[in-house]
Design an enzyme around this catalytic site. Structure first.
Site, short mmCIF file in Angstrom:
data_model
loop_
_atom_site.label_atom_id
_atom_site.label_comp_id
_atom_site.label_asym_id
_atom_site.label_seq_id
_atom_site.Cartn_x
_atom_site.Cartn_y
_atom_site.Cartn_z
N ASP A 122 -11.91 0.59 -25.47
CA ASP A 122 -13.02 0.27 -24.57
C ASP A 122 -13.51 1.52 -23.87
O ASP A 122 -12.83 2.53 -23.80
CB ASP A 122 -12.63 -0.83 -23.57
CG ASP A 122 -11.62 -0.35 -22.57
OD1 ASP A 122 -11.97 0.49 -21.75
OD2 ASP A 122 -10.48 -0.84 -22.62
N PRO A 176 0.81 -1.22 0.00
CA PRO A 176 0.00 0.00 0.00
C PRO A 176 0.85 1.27 0.00
O PRO A 176 0.35 2.35 -0.30
CB PRO A 176 -0.83 -0.11 1.28
CG PRO A 176 -0.30 -1.25 2.05
CD PRO A 176 0.53 -2.09 1.14
N ARG A 192 -4.18 -6.78 -20.62
CA ARG A 192 -5.09 -6.19 -21.62
C ARG A 192 -4.34 -5.41 -22.68
O ARG A 192 -4.86 -5.15 -23.75
CB ARG A 192 -6.12 -5.29 -20.94
CG ARG A 192 -7.00 -6.05 -19.98
CD ARG A 192 -8.04 -5.17 -19.32
NE ARG A 192 -9.07 -4.74 -20.24
CZ ARG A 192 -9.16 -3.53 -20.77
NH1 ARG A 192 -8.28 -2.61 -20.46
NH2 ARG A 192 -10.13 -3.23 -21.60
N GLU A 200 3.03 -8.04 8.55
CA GLU A 200 3.19 -6.58 8.64
C GLU A 200 4.12 -6.03 7.56
O GLU A 200 4.33 -4.83 7.47
CB GLU A 200 3.70 -6.18 10.03
CG GLU A 200 2.67 -6.31 11.13
CD GLU A 200 1.40 -5.50 10.87
OE1 GLU A 200 1.50 -4.29 10.66
OE2 GLU A 200 0.31 -6.11 10.85
N1 ADE Z 1 -0.74 -5.21 -0.09
C1 ADE Z 1 -1.62 -4.89 0.89
N2 ADE Z 1 -2.39 -3.88 0.53
C2 ADE Z 1 -2.01 -3.52 -0.73
C3 ADE Z 1 -2.43 -2.53 -1.65
N3 ADE Z 1 -3.40 -1.66 -1.35
N4 ADE Z 1 -1.81 -2.46 -2.84
C4 ADE Z 1 -0.81 -3.31 -3.13
N5 ADE Z 1 -0.37 -4.27 -2.31
C5 ADE Z 1 -0.97 -4.38 -1.11
#
Ligand code: ADE
Length: 215
Positions: free
Chosen positions: A168, A87, A153, A115
């Protein structure tokens, strides 16, 4: 295009990649996806792959040895960049997806769990970090699947018609173009009728109607 996916849960991918467009792409040899179970590389006698963080704190981290051995072994098969799904990474956008497909014949996707991973793996082996959105998943597998799907794609031939990835409706919207409403059969559904003109066969009139209804 070739993807090598380093994960603790390779089985999570099988059903998604074994159906529909991605299955066809794999059958045609346009898309290759290989899985590498990080646990198989653990030198621990119990095949352990996680441990507590130095300095304390909640949760467990993925230890460096199995990750290092897994990724270095995969790098012998795949010369593409190592992309860690997290993330904290750069946001995956339509443009980045297209760029990934156009600039690489192969990619290595690393899926984290717990984690996170020991920082030394980032320092030594990770080329790029990608996020699929501002939320935290239980692991990188779903995110890696999103990358495989969205990037595929753009591989010529995967969508049948080579133009379809840029033609598309979503792509048209993303490049700022407007879109007209689409209808298919039946002509009447729950009392709502498909506009008469679209069923008329009059292409000039249809064009005119579509222009008028761009939004
Ligand atoms: N791993 C955990 N959450 C994630 C996310 N939002 N994007 C990519 N990998 C992740």
């Amino acid at each position: 295009m070739r993807f090598d996916i380093c994960t603790l849960f390779p089985d999570m991918f099988t059903s998604y990649l074994s159906d529909s467009i991605l299955k066809r792409a794999r059958d045609k040899g346009l898309l290759e996806v290989h899985f590498h179970n990080i646990r198989d590389y653990s030198k621990d006698k119990h095949k352990k792959v996680d441990d507590t963080p130095y300095g304390g704190g909640a949760g467990m981290l993925m230890t460096p040895q199995p990750l290092y051995d897994c990724i270095t072994s995969v790098k012998k098969l795949n010369s593409g960049p190592v992309i860690f799904m997290t993330p904290q990474g750069q946001k995956l956008t339509h443009t980045r997806t297209k760029r990934l497909a156009r600039s690489n014949d192969s990619l290595i996707l690393l899926c984290g769990r717990y984690e996170g991973i020991d920082e030394r793996i980032r320092d030594l082996l990770v080329d790029k970090e990608l996020s699929i959105g501002d939320y935290v998943l239980t692991g990188g597998e779903l995110a890696a699947m999103v990358v495989v799907d969205a990037v595929s794609r753009f591989i010529p031939g995967v969508l049948g018609d080579e133009n379809s990835a840029k033609e598309d409706s979503f792509s048209r919207r993303l490049s700022g173009k407007k879109e007209y409403p689409h209808y298919t059969k039946p002509a009447v559904f729950k009392g709502l009728e498909v506009p008469e003109v679209l069923r008329s066969g009059n292409h000039a009139k249809i064009e005119e109607w579509r222009k008028k209804h761009l939004r």
